[in-house]
Design an enzyme around this catalytic site. Structure first.
Site, PDB file in Angstrom:
ATOM      1  N   TYR A 273      -1.701  -6.716  -0.444  1.00  0.00           N
ATOM      2  CA  TYR A 273      -2.576  -7.864  -0.150  1.00  0.00           C
ATOM      3  C   TYR A 273      -2.267  -8.479   1.209  1.00  0.00           C
ATOM      4  CZ  TYR A 273      -5.021  -8.629  -4.587  1.00  0.00           C
ATOM      5  OH  TYR A 273      -5.855  -8.539  -5.659  1.00  0.00           O
TER       6      TYR A 273
ATOM      7  N   LYS B 271       4.467   2.475  -9.418  1.00  0.00           N
ATOM      8  CA  LYS B 271       3.944   3.837  -9.250  1.00  0.00           C
ATOM      9  C   LYS B 271       5.020   4.615  -8.498  1.00  0.00           C
ATOM     10  CE  LYS B 271       0.704   6.985  -9.585  1.00  0.00           C
ATOM     11  NZ  LYS B 271       0.404   7.651 -10.875  1.00  0.00           N
TER      12      LYS B 271
ATOM     13  N   ASP C 196      -0.463   3.787 -14.243  1.00  0.00           N
ATOM     14  CA  ASP C 196      -1.551   4.477 -14.966  1.00  0.00           C
ATOM     15  C   ASP C 196      -1.255   4.497 -16.468  1.00  0.00           C
ATOM     16  OD1 ASP C 196       0.566   6.170 -14.382  1.00  0.00           O
ATOM     17  OD2 ASP C 196      -0.663   7.922 -13.945  1.00  0.00           O
TER      18      ASP C 196
ATOM     19  N   ASP D 233      -2.995  -7.680 -10.411  1.00  0.00           N
ATOM     20  CA  ASP D 233      -4.398  -8.103 -10.379  1.00  0.00           C
ATOM     21  C   ASP D 233      -5.203  -7.276 -11.389  1.00  0.00           C
ATOM     22  OD1 ASP D 233      -6.727  -9.416  -9.355  1.00  0.00           O
ATOM     23  OD2 ASP D 233      -7.195  -7.585  -8.257  1.00  0.00           O
TER      24      ASP D 233
ATOM     25  N   ASP E 177      -6.602  -8.454 -15.499  1.00  0.00           N
ATOM     26  CA  ASP E 177      -8.011  -8.405 -15.925  1.00  0.00           C
ATOM     27  C   ASP E 177      -8.140  -7.545 -17.183  1.00  0.00           C
ATOM     28  OD1 ASP E 177      -8.859  -9.925 -13.768  1.00  0.00           O
ATOM     29  OD2 ASP E 177     -10.576  -8.632 -13.330  1.00  0.00           O
TER      30      ASP E 177
HETATM   31  C1  IPM Z   1      -7.310 -13.128  -8.829  1.00  0.00           C
HETATM   32  C2  IPM Z   1      -8.506 -12.795  -7.978  1.00  0.00           C
HETATM   33  C3  IPM Z   1      -8.090 -12.818  -6.519  1.00  0.00           C
HETATM   34  C4  IPM Z   1      -7.033 -11.767  -6.315  1.00  0.00           C
HETATM   35  C5  IPM Z   1      -9.248 -12.632  -5.531  1.00  0.00           C
HETATM   36  C6  IPM Z   1     -10.351 -13.637  -5.737  1.00  0.00           C
HETATM   37  C7  IPM Z   1      -8.769 -12.649  -4.102  1.00  0.00           C
HETATM   38  O1  IPM Z   1      -9.062 -11.588  -8.353  1.00  0.00           O
HETATM   39  O2  IPM Z   1      -6.758 -14.244  -8.668  1.00  0.00           O
HETATM   40  O3  IPM Z   1      -6.911 -12.319  -9.655  1.00  0.00           O
HETATM   41  O4  IPM Z   1      -7.338 -10.582  -6.107  1.00  0.00           O
HETATM   42  O5  IPM Z   1      -5.863 -12.128  -6.350  1.00  0.00           O
HETATM   43 MN    MN Z   2      -8.132 -10.679 -10.079  1.00  0.00          MN
END
Ligand code: IPM
Ligand code: MN
Length: 364
Positions: free
Chosen positions: A141, A192, A224, A248, A252
Site C-alpha cells: 500500500y 505468502k 491462498d 484487506d 472482506d
Molecule cells: C479498507 C478499504 C480501504 C483499504 C480502501 C478504501 C483504501 O478497503 O479499509 O479495507 O484498502 O484499506
Molecule cells: Mn477493504
C-alpha cells in the site's frame, strides 16, 4: 470525562452512518455525564470536490488534536477514473500513515440471531470468534518506488513495491501475541512465504516474537490456503495477523461469516497517546461507501455504531459505555429488527434512522 472527537463522514453512506453514530454518542454522553466535543471535517471524494485534495490540512490538524477519530467511508464512482491524479482513497491512506495507525483490529463474531444471513451453514459458524490484526501503514500500500510508465516497447506498464522492515513486523506481531494472551492463546500468521521475499521476512520475524510467548500457539498459513480455511474451519481461528494487502482481502471475506459487512466495526491504533493517555485511534466500519444505496437512508448503521463503541473502549477507556452500546445493539438484533442487508425474505427492513432509534431506545 471531556474528550475531543473528530468526525469524518466522507462519501457514499458515510454521512448517514456517522449521523446515526453521533446521535448515539450524544445519548451516551448525557447518560454517563461525559462531554464529547465533536468537529466534522471533509475527507475523500467530498474533500476533493470542496478543496481539490482528499486530505485537507485542516482535516489532518483536527485529527491530530483529537482524542479519537470516527470515519464513515471514502470513495465512489464519481472519483473512480483510473487516470485521475487525486483519488479519495489517498485521503484515508494518508491519514492512517500521518497518524501512525499501524494496527487495524477487525473482530469477526457472527451474531447468533444473524447466522441465517451468512451464505455459510450455521454449523460452521457456531462459536466463531476471531480478531484479525491487519498491518495498516506498510507493505504494498505504501512501498516505494511505485510508478506507471511507458516501457521500451512503447507499452504502458506499472509497478508497486511490497516491502516490510523487521520493526514494522515486530510491532504488529507483538500486539497480536499480547492480545492472544487475553483470548484463546492462538495466533495464525498469514503470508505468502513460498513466493515472496517480504513474506519470508514476515514469517521469520513473527517466529522471533512467538519465542517470547511460549504459552501461545503459532500457526503459519499461506494466504491462498488461509482464504480456504476461513470458510472450512473458521472456528479454529483466534487471533490472525497479516500484512496490509492480505488483511484487506481476508477481512472482506471473513465479513461474510457474519452475514453482512454492514455489521463489522474496526479500530486502527498506533503508538501515539491522546489526552486520556490511551491510543489515539481511528474507528470505521469496514463496509465502505456503498454508492448503490447512498442517500437512500437504508444503510445499516450497526458497523459504525459498534466502531464507536470500540472507540469508547480503546481510546477513551470507557468500558461500561462501550458495553452499554454493544448490549443495546444485541437486544435490537435479538428482538428481530433488521436493516435491508440482513433482513430475510419477507422480513421488514428498517431504515438507518429507524434502526438507530431502536438502538437508542435500548440505551435509555
Ligand atoms: C479498507 C478499504 C480501504 C483499504 C480502501 C478504501 C483504501 O478497503 O479499509 O479495507 O484498502 O484499506
Ligand atoms: Mn477493504
Amino acid at each position: 470525562m471531556k474528550a475531543k472527537i473528530t468526525l469524518l463522514p466522507g462519501d457514499g453512506i458515510g454521512p448517514e452512518v456517522i449521523g446515526a453514530a453521533q446521535e448515539i454518542l450524544n445519548k451516551i454522553g448525557e447518560k454517563f455525564g461525559h462531554e464529547f466535543e465533536t468537529e466534522s471535517h471533509h475527507i475523500g471524494g467530498i474533500a476533493i470536490d470542496e478543496t481539490g485534495v482528499p486530505l485537507p490540512d485542516e482535516t489532518l490538524a483536527s485529527c491530530k488534536k483529537a482524542d479519537a477519530v470516527l470515519l464513515g467511508a471514502v470513495g465512489g464512482p464519481k472519483w473512480d477514473d483510473p487516470d485521475a491524479a487525486v483519488r479519495p482513497e489517498q485521503g484515508l491512506l494518508g491519514l492512517r500513515k500521518a497518524l501512525g495507525l499501524f494496527a487495524n483490529l477487525r473482530p469477526v463474531q457472527p451474531h447468533p440471531e444473524l447466522m441465517g444471513a451468512s451464505p455459510l451453514k450455521e454449523s460452521y459458524l457456531e462459536g466463531v470468534d476471531m480478531l484479525i490484526f491487519r498491518e495498516l501503514t506498510g507493505g504494498v500500500y505504501f512501498g516505494e518506488p511505485r510508478e506507471k510508465r511507458i516501457n521500451k516497447n512503447g507499452e504502458e506498464e506499472a509497478f508497486d513495491t511490497m516491502i516490510y522492515s523487521e520493526s514494522e513486523v515486530l510491532r504488529i506481531a507483538k500486539l497480536a501475541f499480547e492480545i492472544a494472551g487475553e483470548r484463546r492463546k492462538k495466533v495464525t500468521s498469514v503470508d505468502k512465504a513460498n513466493v515472496l521475499e517480504s513474506s519470508r521476512l514476515w514469517r521469520k520475524t513473527v517466529a522471533k516474537v512467538a519465542a517470547d510467548y511460549p504459552d501461545i500457539e503459532l500457526e503459519n498459513l499461506l494466504v491462498d490456503a488461509a482464504t480456504m480455511h476461513l470458510l472450512s474451519r473458521p472456528r479454529d481461528f483466534d487471533v490472525m495477523v497479516t500484512m496490509n494487502l492480505f488483511g484487506d482481502i481476508i477481512t472482506d471475506e471473513s465479513s461474510m461469516l457474519t452475514g453482512s459487512m454492514g455489521n463489522m466495526p474496526s479500530a486502527a491504533l498506533g503508538e501515539d497517546l491522546n489526552s486520556v493517555g490511551k491510543p489515539r485511534g481511528m474507528y470505521e466500519p469496514i463496509h465502505g461507501s456503498a454508492p448503490d444505496i447512498a442517500g437512500k437512508g437504508i444503510a445499516n448503521p450497526v458497523g459504525m455504531i459498534l466502531s464507536m463503541a470500540m472507540m469508547l473502549r480503546h481510546s477513551l477507556g470507557l468500558n461500561a459505555e462501550a458495553e452499554t452500546i454493544e448490549k443495546a445493539v444485541d437486544s435490537v438484533l435479538n428482538a428481530g429488527h433488521r436493516t435491508g442487508d440482513i433482513a430475510k425474505e419477507g422480513e421488514k427492513a428498517l431504515g438507518t434512522a429507524e434502526m438507530s432509534e431502536k438502538i437508542i431506545e435500548e440505551l435509555l
